[in-house]
Enzyme design. Structure first.
Site, PDB file in Angstrom:
ATOM      1  N   ASP A 146      -2.823  -3.194   5.670  1.00 23.84           N
ATOM      2  CA  ASP A 146      -1.791  -3.113   6.948  1.00 23.84           C
ATOM      3  C   ASP A 146      -2.013  -4.072   7.843  1.00 23.84           C
ATOM      4  O   ASP A 146      -1.246  -4.567   8.694  1.00 23.84           O
ATOM      5  CB  ASP A 146      -1.477  -1.852   7.483  1.00 23.84           C
ATOM      6  CG  ASP A 146      -0.728  -0.945   6.547  1.00 23.84           C
ATOM      7  OD1 ASP A 146      -0.184  -1.516   5.515  1.00 23.84           O
ATOM      8  OD2 ASP A 146      -0.751   0.318   6.647  1.00 23.84           O
TER       9      ASP A 146
ATOM     10  N   LYS B  65      -0.032   6.766  12.335  1.00 22.86           N
ATOM     11  CA  LYS B  65       1.325   7.073  11.462  1.00 22.86           C
ATOM     12  C   LYS B  65       0.656   7.849  10.275  1.00 22.86           C
ATOM     13  O   LYS B  65       1.583   8.809   9.816  1.00 22.86           O
ATOM     14  CB  LYS B  65       1.786   5.634  10.885  1.00 22.86           C
ATOM     15  CG  LYS B  65       2.997   5.787  10.110  1.00 22.86           C
ATOM     16  CD  LYS B  65       3.872   4.574  10.500  1.00 22.86           C
ATOM     17  CE  LYS B  65       3.363   3.404   9.651  1.00 22.86           C
ATOM     18  NZ  LYS B  65       3.574   3.168   8.136  1.00 22.86           N
TER      19      LYS B  65
ATOM     20  N   ARG C 125       5.167  -9.407   2.357  1.00 20.74           N
ATOM     21  CA  ARG C 125       4.430  -9.572   3.630  1.00 20.74           C
ATOM     22  C   ARG C 125       3.479 -11.157   3.362  1.00 20.74           C
ATOM     23  O   ARG C 125       3.509 -11.734   4.423  1.00 20.74           O
ATOM     24  CB  ARG C 125       3.447  -8.891   3.833  1.00 20.74           C
ATOM     25  CG  ARG C 125       4.271  -7.655   4.757  1.00 20.74           C
ATOM     26  CD  ARG C 125       3.255  -6.607   5.315  1.00 20.74           C
ATOM     27  NE  ARG C 125       3.979  -5.815   5.921  1.00 20.74           N
ATOM     28  CZ  ARG C 125       3.860  -4.253   6.283  1.00 20.74           C
ATOM     29  NH1 ARG C 125       2.598  -3.957   5.950  1.00 20.74           N
ATOM     30  NH2 ARG C 125       4.471  -3.724   6.924  1.00 20.74           N
TER      31      ARG C 125
ATOM     32  N   ARG D 291       5.322  -4.926  11.134  1.00 21.01           N
ATOM     33  CA  ARG D 291       4.001  -5.506  11.204  1.00 21.01           C
ATOM     34  C   ARG D 291       4.202  -7.306  11.502  1.00 21.01           C
ATOM     35  O   ARG D 291       3.244  -7.950  12.018  1.00 21.01           O
ATOM     36  CB  ARG D 291       3.049  -5.464   9.977  1.00 21.01           C
ATOM     37  CG  ARG D 291       2.826  -3.636  10.167  1.00 21.01           C
ATOM     38  CD  ARG D 291       1.593  -3.383   9.735  1.00 21.01           C
ATOM     39  NE  ARG D 291       1.622  -1.853   9.257  1.00 21.01           N
ATOM     40  CZ  ARG D 291       1.341  -0.819  10.223  1.00 21.01           C
ATOM     41  NH1 ARG D 291       1.059  -1.305  11.615  1.00 21.01           N
ATOM     42  NH2 ARG D 291       1.341   0.255  10.038  1.00 21.01           N
TER      43      ARG D 291
HETATM   44  C1  S3P Z   1      -0.437   4.532   3.748  1.00 20.08           C
HETATM   45  C2  S3P Z   1      -0.737   3.706   2.713  1.00 20.08           C
HETATM   46  C3  S3P Z   1      -0.624   2.314   2.385  1.00 20.08           C
HETATM   47  C4  S3P Z   1      -0.180   1.490   3.815  1.00 20.08           C
HETATM   48  C5  S3P Z   1       0.786   2.235   4.440  1.00 20.08           C
HETATM   49  C6  S3P Z   1       0.539   3.541   4.663  1.00 20.08           C
HETATM   50  C7  S3P Z   1      -0.307   5.883   3.852  1.00 20.08           C
HETATM   51  O1  S3P Z   1       0.457   2.175   1.668  1.00 20.08           O
HETATM   52  O2  S3P Z   1       0.108   0.173   3.569  1.00 20.08           O
HETATM   53  O3  S3P Z   1       1.343   1.654   5.623  1.00 20.08           O
HETATM   54  O4  S3P Z   1      -0.111   6.406   4.710  1.00 20.08           O
HETATM   55  O5  S3P Z   1      -0.848   6.493   2.810  1.00 20.08           O
HETATM   56  P1  S3P Z   1      -0.057   2.005  -0.151  1.00 20.08           P
HETATM   57  O6  S3P Z   1      -0.472   3.328  -0.586  1.00 20.08           O
HETATM   58  O7  S3P Z   1       1.217   1.705  -0.687  1.00 20.08           O
HETATM   59  O8  S3P Z   1      -0.904   1.123  -0.444  1.00 20.08           O
END
Ligand code: S3P
Length: 439
Positions: A318, A24, A349, A390
């Site tokens: 995550d 993603k 969460r 999740r």
């Molecule tokens: C992500 C960073 C994370 C993660 C999210 C995806 C990203 O969030 O939890 O699912 O793609 O940069 P945070 O930057 O808020 O920690």
């Protein structure tokens, strides 16, 4: 709309080879960089979940030609200054990544924009991204609660900044770097802990140099990006559900194909191994700057509880919900601390996991920055996803080792990150029933 619920019952060893959808984080970033690059970008094995679709829609609304053929997306890049004003608000759905990264990009454009999202996204903290943008000279207005809608009006100039992140966040880091491409001078992000580094990897690949020193990353404005062929590895965070499912379900032996193994993402694997999981990395190789491998996971007869310290959290942010499920099936106590950031994700969460575990008969206590789980039997019962993908997938996995089965309510959210999850789970051997429509 009829809600989608999952029902998973006991048994159902996982076997065979499976491939989970594309990463993603890399998918969002490749779409953004491809849109502001010169020339054509082809992204293979992109994630076609709703979250990434939000980023694609946003850039299409800015005049970028983005064409999809199966899981390949082709983008006719507009160059750094080629985006045009969207005719309406940019809707980011449930996606914090879309909203925060696009804020960085739009802060630098010469047209106004307004970013909105669903109910959950509109409650999530956005000051963390607005503050550095404002310091660069951007005009950003948030809601009274410092969240979305985010209103951005053009500024004459963006100045480079040096910004120390208060919390470990790859989204904030990436927003600052994206704005930094347009700023005068060298923009530096200082991070207390290393977080996922896909933005830096892709910037390098698209031909924009980054400077990376211990705990810091910088970009200097004034260069350009060249369109690329990007191959997206399968998402480690999606593979994680099957890793834990195979670890706790007797008789399991699976191989997850071509999973991204960037070390900024894989702490779950280290923790599971330290608990006694049987995980083998096979055929490790590179696509661009990203490593990927096939990961074989076999049932682990004696899983032991563990202590997860705060320094590990950014590399498994995550994966805490699914780790909690592994811990619930382990012998002894698992203590997870330093993950207060989980309270501002798609749901709170920590609270969602604690509530769900209690509902299926697991002894657990909630702390402000984590949880303590006493492993044992999973009785089974009905849990709510709290609209969080999740949480839905993590609890689905517990059904296979429960006495009476686990029902998970409100699982439409799974399509944000993992379309086809239920079908893949069934094909892999999990006794999985979907009530409603699978996304
Ligand atoms: C992500 C960073 C994370 C993660 C999210 C995806 C990203 O969030 O939890 O699912 O793609 O940069 P945070 O930057 O808020 O920690």
């Amino acid at each position: 709309m009829i809600a989608t619920n999952y029902m998973v019952t006991r048994g159902g060893a996982l076997t065979g080879h499976l491939t989970v959808p594309g990463d993603k984080s890399i998918s969002h970033r490749a779409v953004i960089l491809g849109s502001i690059a010169n020339g054509k970008t082809v992204i293979k094995d992109i994630l076609l979940g709703e979250d990434v679709q939000m980023t694609i829609n946003a850039l299409r609304a800015c005049g970028v030609d983005i064409h999809r053929d199966g899981s390949t997306v082709t983008i006719e890049g507009k160059g750094l200054r080629g985006l045009r004003k969207p005719h309406s608000d940019i809707y980011c759905g449930n996606s914090g990544t879309a909203m925060r990264l696009l804020t960085g990009l739009f802060a630098a454009q010469n047209f106004p924009s307004r970013l909105t999202g669903d109910e959950s996204l509109q409650t999530r903290p956005m000051l963390r991204v607005a503050e550095p943008m404002r310091q660069m000279g951007a005009n950003i207005v948030l809601s009274e609660r410092n969240s979305a809608p985010i209103e951005i009006t053009p500024t004459d100039r963006l100045d480079a900044i040096s910004w120390k992140l208060r919390a470990a966040s790859a989204q904030v880091k990436s927003a600052i770097l994206l704005a930094g491409l347009y700023a005068n001078g060298k923009t530096t992000v200082i991070q207390p802990e290393e977080t996922r580094n896909h933005t830096a990897h892709l910037l390098e690949m698209f031909g924009w140099p980054t400077q990376r020193d211990a705990g810091e990353i910088s970009v200097t404005g004034g260069a350009s990006l060249q369109g690329q062929h990007v191959v997206v590895p399968a998402d480690f965070s999606s593979a994680a559900f099957f890793m834990v499912a195979a670890t706790i379900t007797p008789g399991s032996d699976i191989t997850l194909n071509r999973v991204g193994t960037n070390p900024t993402r894989t702490a779950l694997m280290d923790v599971l191994k330290s608990m006694g999981a049987n995980i083998e990395i096979l055929n490790e190789r590179y696509v661009g700057l990203e490593s990927m491998a096939d990961i074989r996971v076999q049932y682990a007869e004696s899983l032991e509880g563990t202590v997860v310290n705060p320094d590990l959290i950014p590399r498994m942010i995550d994966e805490i919900p699914i780790l909690a499920i592994g811990a619930a099936c382990a012998k002894g106590v698992t203590v997870i601390s330093g993950c207060e950031e989980l309270r501002v994700k798609e749901s709170d969460r920590i609270h969602s996991v604690v509530t769900g575990l209690e509902k299926i008969g697991v002894s657990v206590s909630e702390r402000h920055d984590g949880l303590v789980i006493r492993g044992g039997k999973i009785r089974g019962g009905t849990v709510d996803s709290f609209g969080d993908h999740r949480i839905a997938m993590a609890f689905a996995v517990t059904g296979s080792v429960s006495e009476s089965g686990v029902e998970v309510l409100n699982c439409d959210c799974v399509k944000t990150s993992f379309p086809g999850f239920a079908t893949l789970a069934k094909n892999t051997g999990i006794v999985f029933h979907v009530d409603g429509v699978e996304g």
